[in-house]
Design a protein around this motif. Structure first.
Motif, PDB file in Angstrom:
ATOM      1  N   LYS A 131       0.881  -1.239   0.098  1.00 20.37           N
ATOM      2  CA  LYS A 131      -0.017   0.046   0.038  1.00 20.37           C
ATOM      3  C   LYS A 131       0.869   1.377   0.156  1.00 20.37           C
ATOM      4  O   LYS A 131       1.721   1.395   0.764  1.00 20.37           O
TER       5      LYS A 131
ATOM      6  N   ASP B  72     -11.082  -2.812  15.770  1.00 18.89           N
ATOM      7  CA  ASP B  72     -10.123  -2.019  15.696  1.00 18.89           C
ATOM      8  C   ASP B  72      -9.776  -1.390  17.130  1.00 18.89           C
ATOM      9  O   ASP B  72     -10.515  -0.434  17.534  1.00 18.89           O
TER      10      ASP B  72
ATOM     11  N   PHE C  30     -17.926  -4.287  11.760  1.00 15.27           N
ATOM     12  CA  PHE C  30     -16.871  -3.564  12.351  1.00 15.27           C
ATOM     13  C   PHE C  30     -17.103  -2.940  13.946  1.00 15.27           C
ATOM     14  O   PHE C  30     -18.310  -2.514  14.238  1.00 15.27           O
TER      15      PHE C  30
ATOM     16  N   SER D   2      -3.192   0.013  11.312  1.00 10.35           N
ATOM     17  CA  SER D   2      -4.576   0.775  10.643  1.00 10.35           C
ATOM     18  C   SER D   2      -4.725   0.574   9.356  1.00 10.35           C
ATOM     19  O   SER D   2      -5.858   0.361   8.892  1.00 10.35           O
ATOM     20  N   THR D   3      -3.581   0.593   8.579  1.00  7.87           N
ATOM     21  CA  THR D   3      -3.726   0.678   6.961  1.00  7.87           C
ATOM     22  C   THR D   3      -4.246  -0.713   6.543  1.00  7.87           C
ATOM     23  O   THR D   3      -4.830  -1.118   5.724  1.00  7.87           O
TER      24      THR D   3
ATOM     25  N   LEU E  85     -12.309  -1.348   3.109  1.00  2.00           N
ATOM     26  CA  LEU E  85     -12.383  -0.052   3.377  1.00  2.00           C
ATOM     27  C   LEU E  85     -11.517   0.706   2.252  1.00  2.00           C
ATOM     28  O   LEU E  85     -11.597   2.049   2.036  1.00  2.00           O
ATOM     29  N   ASP E  86     -10.529  -0.175   1.924  1.00  2.00           N
ATOM     30  CA  ASP E  86      -9.293   0.658   0.920  1.00  2.00           C
ATOM     31  C   ASP E  86      -9.093  -0.486   0.042  1.00  2.00           C
ATOM     32  O   ASP E  86      -8.875  -1.765   0.644  1.00  2.00           O
TER      33      ASP E  86
ATOM     34  N   PHE F 287     -15.247  -0.327  16.396  1.00  2.00           N
ATOM     35  CA  PHE F 287     -14.140   0.631  16.349  1.00  2.00           C
ATOM     36  C   PHE F 287     -13.829   1.539  17.773  1.00  2.00           C
ATOM     37  O   PHE F 287     -14.748   1.458  18.657  1.00  2.00           O
TER      38      PHE F 287
ATOM     39  N   ARG G 247     -19.139  -5.701   2.385  1.00  9.00           N
ATOM     40  CA  ARG G 247     -18.814  -5.085   3.941  1.00  9.00           C
ATOM     41  C   ARG G 247     -20.057  -5.029   4.794  1.00  9.00           C
ATOM     42  O   ARG G 247     -19.834  -5.664   5.952  1.00  9.00           O
TER      43      ARG G 247
ATOM     44  N   ASN H 149      -7.513  -1.565   7.104  1.00  3.46           N
ATOM     45  CA  ASN H 149      -8.724  -0.822   6.184  1.00  3.46           C
ATOM     46  C   ASN H 149      -8.636  -1.764   5.110  1.00  3.46           C
ATOM     47  O   ASN H 149      -9.818  -1.929   4.201  1.00  3.46           O
TER      48      ASN H 149
ATOM     49  N   GLY I 170     -10.539  -4.972   5.978  1.00  5.17           N
ATOM     50  CA  GLY I 170     -12.197  -4.572   6.009  1.00  5.17           C
ATOM     51  C   GLY I 170     -12.785  -4.303   4.854  1.00  5.17           C
ATOM     52  O   GLY I 170     -13.751  -3.626   4.659  1.00  5.17           O
TER      53      GLY I 170
END
Length: 229
Positions: free
Chosen positions: A18, A176, A97, A55-56, A64-65, A99, A91, A59, A62
């Motif tokens: 990434k 997370d 999720f 965290s990357t 998310l990215d 958080f 998702r 994501n 998940g």
């Protein structure tokens, strides 16, 4: 037809890189060739200090990215070949999720917060309400379900967030730093809920944390440092 993996892992990452582009010619590479597999029903933790890339990585797991390079298979489906609309549905249905900051909607009750993910699944109102009540009872929030987030303690907010994560009965729970803002006694209660979901319901749980003590409670500890496993 979308390419599917041959291995049995529910989460399977191969050579994940990434990069973030900060204007030519500058770029920042956060993840450097991550290989990772998580089997159905595992309870694993990903541990790393701030800036380690966890965290990357969360994501990407998940959905998310998307990774810059490499392949990510989620329950056999190649995420890189999946359109945004379909990915959003995945998702909502496949991943729950949780958080650190709860992410509850302030103006709605705990019950309405838990109902929300089911709206996208077009679940009937009576079914949504019954399921949300059942989940809040499960996490010990039966007496507080009609309260708004501002009327709840940190632990109660996180219990509500866990119930919401379970709304569509996902096979995977991605948490997370779920105890990062809680005291030790409340953290213990939240971890007990995760253990129950894992043992009693067979959920696949991925816990992102900086706490080695919490990580040791999981089946497998995955350590990440400087973007490498």
């Amino acid at each position: 037809m979308k390419k599917r993996q041959k291995d049995s892992a529910v989460i399977s990452l191969h050579g994940i890189v990434k990069r973030f582009y900060i204007g030519k010619p500058n770029e920042l590479e956060i993840l450097h060739g991550i290989d990772l597999q998580v089997e159905q029903g595992e309870f694993v933790s990903i541990v790393g200090e701030s800036g380690s890339g966890k965290s990357t990585l969360m994501n990407i797991i998940g959905a998310l990215d998307r990774p810059t390079e490499g392949e990510y298979f989620l329950r056999g489906r190649n995420v890189g070949e999946t359109g945004d609309k379909e990915l959003s549905m995945i998702r909502n249905q496949e991943i729950g999720f949780v958080f650190q900051t709860y992410n509850l909607i302030p103006r709605t009750t705990a019950l309405e917060n838990v109902e929300l993910p089911m709206l996208y699944g077009k679940v009937k109102k009576t079914e949504r309400r019954a399921r949300a009540k059942e989940l809040l009872e499960l996490v010990g929030m039966g007496e507080r379900m009609f309260h708004k987030p501002e009327e709840l303690s940190g632990g109660q907010k996180q219990r509500t967030a866990i119930a919401r994560a379970m709304a569509n009965d996902p096979s995977i729970i991605l948490a997370d730093e779920p105890t990062g803002a809680l005291d030790s006694e409340t953290s213990r209660k939240i971890m007990d809920i995760f253990h129950e979901l894992h043992k009693e319901q067979g959920k696949t749980i991925v816990l992102i944390t900086h706490s080695g003590e919490l990580a040791e409670e999981t089946d497998r500890v995955i350590r990440i440092s400087d973007g490498r496993i």
